[in-house]
Structures are given as C-alpha cells and as structure tokens.
Design an enzyme around this catalytic site. Structure first.
Site, PDB file in Angstrom:
ATOM      1  N   CYS A 120      -2.528  -2.603   7.093  1.00 23.33           N
ATOM      2  CA  CYS A 120      -1.710  -3.422   8.002  1.00 23.33           C
ATOM      3  C   CYS A 120      -0.607  -2.512   8.542  1.00 23.33           C
ATOM      4  O   CYS A 120      -0.725  -1.286   8.436  1.00 23.33           O
ATOM      5  CB  CYS A 120      -1.199  -4.693   7.331  1.00 23.33           C
ATOM      6  SG  CYS A 120       0.024  -4.494   6.024  1.00 23.33           S
ATOM      7  N   GLY A 123       1.209  -1.786   5.143  1.00 21.98           N
ATOM      8  CA  GLY A 123       0.359  -1.768   3.943  1.00 21.98           C
ATOM      9  C   GLY A 123       0.888  -2.698   2.863  1.00 21.98           C
ATOM     10  O   GLY A 123       0.195  -2.948   1.870  1.00 21.98           O
ATOM     11  N   ILE A 124       2.079  -3.208   3.054  1.00 24.95           N
ATOM     12  CA  ILE A 124       2.721  -3.998   2.001  1.00 24.95           C
ATOM     13  C   ILE A 124       2.133  -5.410   1.932  1.00 24.95           C
ATOM     14  O   ILE A 124       1.662  -5.854   0.880  1.00 24.95           O
ATOM     15  CB  ILE A 124       4.252  -4.047   2.206  1.00 24.95           C
ATOM     16  CG1 ILE A 124       4.854  -2.637   2.102  1.00 24.95           C
ATOM     17  CG2 ILE A 124       4.899  -4.956   1.154  1.00 24.95           C
ATOM     18  CD1 ILE A 124       6.321  -2.552   2.522  1.00 24.95           C
ATOM     19  N   GLY A 125       2.166  -6.107   3.056  1.00 28.02           N
ATOM     20  CA  GLY A 125       1.691  -7.496   3.042  1.00 28.02           C
ATOM     21  C   GLY A 125       0.243  -7.597   2.601  1.00 28.02           C
ATOM     22  O   GLY A 125      -0.116  -8.454   1.775  1.00 28.02           O
ATOM     23  N   HIS A 143      -5.280   6.732 -13.362  1.00 26.35           N
ATOM     24  CA  HIS A 143      -4.503   5.951 -14.332  1.00 26.35           C
ATOM     25  C   HIS A 143      -4.759   4.443 -14.245  1.00 26.35           C
ATOM     26  O   HIS A 143      -4.807   3.770 -15.258  1.00 26.35           O
ATOM     27  CB  HIS A 143      -3.001   6.185 -14.127  1.00 26.35           C
ATOM     28  CG  HIS A 143      -2.562   7.579 -14.471  1.00 26.35           C
ATOM     29  ND1 HIS A 143      -1.274   7.870 -14.857  1.00 26.35           N
ATOM     30  CD2 HIS A 143      -3.229   8.763 -14.483  1.00 26.35           C
ATOM     31  CE1 HIS A 143      -1.181   9.172 -15.100  1.00 26.35           C
ATOM     32  NE2 HIS A 143      -2.345   9.743 -14.866  1.00 26.35           N
TER      33      HIS A 143
HETATM   34  C1  RB5 Z   1       2.514  -7.412  11.450  1.00 26.55           C
HETATM   35  O1  RB5 Z   1       3.458  -7.397  12.465  1.00 26.55           O
HETATM   36  C2  RB5 Z   1       3.093  -6.831  10.185  1.00 26.55           C
HETATM   37  O2  RB5 Z   1       4.030  -7.705   9.638  1.00 26.55           O
HETATM   38  C3  RB5 Z   1       1.991  -6.539   9.185  1.00 26.55           C
HETATM   39  O3  RB5 Z   1       1.072  -5.654   9.749  1.00 26.55           O
HETATM   40  C4  RB5 Z   1       2.406  -5.908   7.883  1.00 26.55           C
HETATM   41  O4  RB5 Z   1       3.223  -4.812   8.090  1.00 26.55           O
HETATM   42  C5  RB5 Z   1       2.929  -6.827   6.866  1.00 26.55           C
HETATM   43  O5  RB5 Z   1       3.225  -6.447   5.728  1.00 26.55           O
END
Ligand code: RB5
Length: 143
Positions: free
Chosen positions: A64, A67-69, A97
């Site tokens: 994304c 990469g977090i969401g 690990h």
């Molecule tokens: C989309 O705008 C963005 O929020 C998504 O790609 C990502 O970064 C969320 O964690």
C-alpha cells in the site's frame, strides 16, 4: 504460488513486482486491486492473507502507500505473520527468525529498485528452524 495484494497506492509497484516474478519464473495470484482507482486496503489484504492462511499460496506480498495499513489488516488473519520491511536486513531476519509468511512494503516509502531486492531477499531466505525461534512463533499463535 505467491499471493499478491495492494491498494491503489501500491498498484504501480505491484505491477513491477509481477514483472519481476515472471522474469524469475515464479507463479503468483493477484488478489487485487486491479487499477489505481481509490479503494480500501483491508479488502485485498484479507483476500491474500486468507489464501496464505488456508495454504492456497505459500507466502504473500502486500503493497500500500506506507505498507502499514495493509500489514495491520493481514495480521488480523490467524496464522499470518506479515512483516513490514523497507530494508534487506529486516527482510532476511524476518524469514530467519519469524518465519514471516507475508512481506509488506510501502510504495510511497521506497523505490522499485530496493523493493525488488527486498522481494528477492524475502523469497530466497529460509527459516532458521532454530528451537528458540520455533518456540517464540508458537507463543505468537497462543495470543
Ligand atoms: C491510501 O491513501 C493510504 O492510506 C494507504 O495506501 C496506506 O498507506 C495505508 O496504510
């Protein structure tokens, strides 16, 4: 089989990763999204994560914007260990690990050159199988 998923923010990098996997002769299944139209990353994270958790795919790659969401969403699926990596050291360590079964990256964080090296590192590094790591991963499953 490698499960792929992204939202609109990761769509472009996912296309580059698909080309790279094809050049390596590796099979993948793309669980969406399929364009740069704005969409919700949990929808695609869950589809790819379930494919990995159910054994339809051996591992997965999630993209994304950050990469977090998409990694947070994938990690809600039991059995998924999705690791957010923006360097090769982390990508190798999380296989050795944590036996991570999904790699997450942010297309707005790193460029395609580094992303493809991280993909290769993740795919080519085996789990250490060390007793202490097996034990710790087992404890994650108990939570
Ligand atoms: C989309 O705008 C963005 O929020 C998504 O790609 C990502 O970064 C969320 O964690």
């Amino acid at each position: 089989m490698i499960a792929l998923a992204s939202d609109h923010g990761g769509y472009g990098l996912k296309q580059e990763i698909k080309k790279h996997l094809e050049e390596r002769g590796l099979e993948y299944k793309d669980y969406g999204c399929y364009s740069e139209e704005s969409c919700d990353y949990p929808d695609f994270a869950h589809k790819a994560a379930h494919a990995v958790a159910q054994g339809e795919c051996e591992c997965g790659i999630l993209i994304c914007g950050t990469g977090i969401g998409i990694s947070i969403a994938a990690n809600k699926v039991p059995g998924i260990r999705a690791a957010l990596c923006h360097d090769c050291f982390s990508a190798a360590a999380t296989k050795e690990h944590n036996n991570a079964n999904m790699l997450a990256m942010g297309a707005r964080v790193i460029g395609p050159g580094l992303a493809l090296k991280i993909v290769d590192t993740f795919l080519d590094t085996p789990f250490s199988n060390d007793e202490r790591h097996v034990r710790r991963i087992g404890k994650i499953e108990e939570i």
